[in-house]
Each structure stands twice: as structure tokens, then as C-alpha cells.
Design a protein around this motif. Sequence first.
Motif, short mmCIF file in Angstrom:
data_model
loop_
_atom_site.label_atom_id
_atom_site.label_comp_id
_atom_site.label_asym_id
_atom_site.label_seq_id
_atom_site.Cartn_x
_atom_site.Cartn_y
_atom_site.Cartn_z
N LYS A 122 68.36 73.61 81.95
CA LYS A 122 67.77 74.62 81.06
C LYS A 122 68.79 75.05 80.03
O LYS A 122 69.98 75.19 80.34
CB LYS A 122 67.32 75.84 81.87
N GLU A 129 72.85 71.88 86.36
CA GLU A 129 71.96 71.55 87.45
C GLU A 129 70.49 71.63 87.04
O GLU A 129 69.71 70.72 87.33
CB GLU A 129 72.21 72.48 88.65
N THR A 130 70.10 72.71 86.36
CA THR A 130 68.69 72.89 86.04
C THR A 130 68.31 72.24 84.71
O THR A 130 67.14 72.06 84.42
CB THR A 130 68.34 74.39 85.92
N VAL A 132 59.30 63.95 88.40
CA VAL A 132 60.21 65.05 88.74
C VAL A 132 59.90 66.10 87.68
O VAL A 132 60.44 66.09 86.57
CB VAL A 132 61.68 64.59 88.73
N GLU A 133 59.00 67.01 88.03
CA GLU A 133 58.19 67.70 87.03
C GLU A 133 58.96 68.64 86.13
O GLU A 133 58.56 68.82 84.98
CB GLU A 133 57.02 68.41 87.72
N ASN A 134 60.04 69.25 86.62
CA ASN A 134 60.81 70.13 85.74
C ASN A 134 61.93 69.38 85.01
O ASN A 134 62.03 69.43 83.79
CB ASN A 134 61.40 71.30 86.53
N LEU A 135 62.76 68.69 85.77
CA LEU A 135 63.94 68.05 85.17
C LEU A 135 63.58 66.95 84.18
O LEU A 135 64.39 66.59 83.33
CB LEU A 135 64.86 67.50 86.26
N GLU A 136 62.37 66.39 84.28
CA GLU A 136 62.01 65.31 83.35
C GLU A 136 61.63 65.83 81.96
O GLU A 136 61.51 65.05 81.03
CB GLU A 136 60.84 64.49 83.92
N ARG A 188 67.66 64.61 92.19
CA ARG A 188 66.62 65.54 92.64
C ARG A 188 65.51 64.78 93.37
O ARG A 188 65.01 65.23 94.40
CB ARG A 188 66.06 66.29 91.43
#
Lengths: 288, 288
Positions: A257, A254-255, A116-120, A166
Motif C-alpha cells: 500500500k 509487506e502490504t 491474490v486479491e489485494n496484493l495483485e 502470500r
Amino acid sequence: MAIVREKGAMRQWSRSQRQCGQRIALVPTMGFLHQGHLSLVAEARLRADKVVVSIYVNPGQFAPGEDLDVYPRDFDSDVEKLKPLGVDIIFNPHDLYVRESPEKNRESGHETWIRVENLERPLCGGSRPLFFRGVATVVSKLLNIVEPDVVVFGKKDYQQWRVLARMVRDLDFGVEVIGCPLVREADGLAMSSRNVRLTATERKNALAIFHSLKRAEELVRSGETDSSVLIEQAVTAISNAGGKVDYASIVDQETLKSVDKITKPSVFAITAWFGSVRLLDNVELSNN
Amino acid sequence: MAIVREKGAMRQWSRSQRQCGQRIALVPTMGFLHQGHLSLVAEARLRADKVVVSIYVNPGQFAPGEDLDVYPRDFDSDVEKLKPLGVDIIFNPHDLYVRESPEKNRESGHETWIRVENLERPLCGGSRPLFFRGVATVVSKLLNIVEPDVVVFGKKDYQQWRVLARMVRDLDFGVEVIGCPLVREADGLAMSSRNVRLTATERKNALAIFHSLKRAEELVRSGETDSSVLIEQAVTAISNAGGKVDYASIVDQETLKSVDKITKPSVFAITAWFGSVRLLDNVELSNN
């Protein structure tokens, strides 16, 4: 309550239940169950006709040098704890990953991984870059074997919950994802299977994590919106208590970030070492 | 035969069928169907009570600059071809990937990808490093939505078939994987949706691929076991015909690792460009 150890038998049971119109909930765990896990089971009990609890210490999410070998285990005690809760199946697979037989070459081993390329990447992804790869992959296997209607995770592992939700959305798993509130000891320490590895002194000092998160909540309630102020008091308090902060970050719920100002639903996530134990904790923050 | 365009409706249909004990087969395609696809549908028809054919040109498996925009499409004609074959559902999803609405930030987009880390690397993995990531991910979505009992792939895309079979095994999808033989035109050219993009001359020259594979089969039958001899004659023949060889490799059928000698079940896989079209072909070789 039955104990199932084989993938095939597990899937067969689930399919026969669904054939009869029964709704199935899955609670994935690594065992050494505490009240936090049991709250997930109680939630599962409310949301389905049948409850499956999986107990499996997943090697795929531990890097070399991490605490796989000393991760606490007590299967018999776990069984006793689950008995009164109306659990139907404990799934304790011995054949979850393909074994390499000596006759076969290495290529027959497991090689499929989910990213899960962003959240990981943020938070725990910094110090454990392959952790969520292991978690996502093992949970996808469990979902494919148990074929549940609903799966229940704890928000104690906040990033893990978001990563898995996600993954379920992106890969179209036909399952509903539930996140349950973190459960604390009477004095406020976030419940964790790893807490038993703390010495009495470390156990007491580790409360600094909880206290600094409480303090952040109070500061937000009194009007503070600057993330750096909240983070600084936490890092100072935890360091003064002898803890080593891995990260203390305020991120979008959620993101995941980083957020500089608490202007939308955020979570303050802290991970810190006390002795040889890495502890996670978090609180959700909102300026409303 | 019904056309279903929404994920939710597709899953609902599948679940109601399985509830009645019906066995479901899925044939994933990118449309522009030819006799090769129809042979997969016929195989599916034999193996299940209900047949679902998905038609979806998957953007996730095309890199920038590849032929996504000119990939041939003719949905109405596909429907006509499937009508006589006893297909129950054409699944032509318009909502397969999460759309990014202008109000939401980019992070709400799709970010979960499946990697089959060893099998994705050789052969097509050389020039298309993210191709199998896209294929594995979209097929996992289709499996999760359609929930079939059996899924049918063509061995024309030999590596793709092996990658997907490994993914199904490693992630414990509850589905049987069938690989069907490659189908050829009367003159031997491997059937492909991309063949229509060849000029008449390219179409004729492209037969060099098939002829060189036939020649390799004959050489093996007459006792040749040296891969380099087989490869050299093929590369020469294809180059002489004006083709540009992407790869010509003889590999183990299961691991897809190069073999120097044909001593075990192997596959000779060739990919070559004729004009602007990249063509795949292969034959299975065995020295028995």
C-alpha cells in the motif's frame, strides 16, 4: 544435468529424491537466463541437495497485445549457462496446460485460476490486471509438480515475490519461499531478459530509472521522508530521458500500500517504457 | 486413531508416512457424520494404507446470512463413528486460516482464492456465487497440508465433486480424485448433515425430491428424452409438496452445461428448500 519435459516424469523424479531424504529447491524462470537468474540458482544450490530450474514462457501471464511473441528465448544457451552451476534438472514442460484436442469441446480447457486479491492490485496490477493471476496459477502448478522444499524468487519482480509468498502462506503450500536481491549490470541497469530488446540509445537512456532510485536513496539518507518529493524527482528524470513512466510508487514492503512518509520499511518501485520495452526496477527504502 | 489439530503436525505425520512408502487417503468433511460420509471413509480404507478424515466447518464457503451459525456439529459423536472404521487421523484444524492479530492490519488476513471459472457458475453457483471459491480454496489447503495420494468426495455434492476434480487437474495436484455414490435413507431421502434441521412434516414432504428424480429415471427408461418434460414433473411435484425449488436442471455430467435432450451421460440435479433447509439431490441419467 537432465532435461525433463513431462509433468509425470518430473514428479516421479522429485518423489524418488524426497524418498531418499534429499531436499529439493526449485527456481522458476521464463528462460533467456542472465546473471540475475544465475544468482537465484546459486542461492538454491546453498539451500538444498538437488536443484531444479524450470524454463517455461507462461502464456497465462501475457495479455493479448503484450510481448509474448517477441519474448526472447534461447534454450540451448540457457542449458550451457546452467551446466557449471550444479543444476540437477531443467524442467522444460511441453504439457503444462491441458491441450484442447479437436474432438473435445472447449470446456475441457484450463479454467482454474488463483487470485491474490489485494496484493495483485497495486503497481503492475494497474496496467496488467490479469498478470498475477497467470503468475500465481503457473507457479502453483510448478509447485504441485516439482514438490520442492524451497522455491527461490528474485526481488527484481518485487510485487511478484510478495504475491507468491502470500499465495504459499494462504494456500498452505509446504514450501519455503526465498527472495533474492536484484542484480544489476555494471552500469546499474537492472538485469532483465527484456534488456536485449532495447536499442543502444534506449539502453543508455533507461539508466535514468536506476539513477533516480539511487537519488531517492540518497535523499532518504539525508533526511527526506516525503514520498512525493522522491517520486517527483524520479518521474522528472525518467521523462527527461525519454522514458514513459507506467508507475513510480513508494509502498509498504509487506502490504504494497502507498506510503506518504518513509516511516517504515518501504520499497520504491518504478516501471517505465523505453521504446517498446517495459522495464521494472526497485529499491528498498528505510529511514533507519 | 489420533486427533491432530495443527497444520504443521499434520504435514509432518503425512511426510513421515510417505517416507515409509505408505499411501495416504484423505476424506474432507464438515463433520456431523452420517452413513454417506462413512461410505467415503470405507472407500478410502480400500484405496490406501492410511486414512485421514478432516473435520472442519469452512467459513469461507458460507455467505453472510447462510446457515454457518446453525450448521450442525457434534465432534465427540463423529469421533465415536470413525473409531470402528480404521481411520488413522482425524484432522480437526484450529489454525487453518491465518488469524488477524489486533496488532496487525487487515491486510495480513487471508486473500488468496481459487476460482474454477466455468464449472462454478451453473447450478449452485446461481444462488451461491462464492460457494465454490470457498470450497476449492479450503480443499487446496487441505491437499497441501495432508499431501494425500488419493482424496475421496461424495457425488451427493455432484457439482462440488466436478469442480474439485477440475481444480486438481488444472493445478496439477499430485492426487487421485475419487467420486463415491450418493447414499440414501431407507425411504430414499438423500443423506445430509442438514436433514436434522427438518421438522417431521418437512422431512416427509422433502421426499418429493427423491420421488421426482425416481420418476425421471423411469421416464427416461421408457423412452422420454426431453429434459423439459422431466424437469416440469419434478418442479410440480416438489412445489405441490410445499418445497421451493432453487433449481432443477439436467446437465452434461462433465461440463455441467444444460442439455435439452438426454443423448449423452447427464445428471438431473435438484436443489429445493423445505422450511429453512436447502436440500440437494441428483441422479445420473443416460439413455442407454
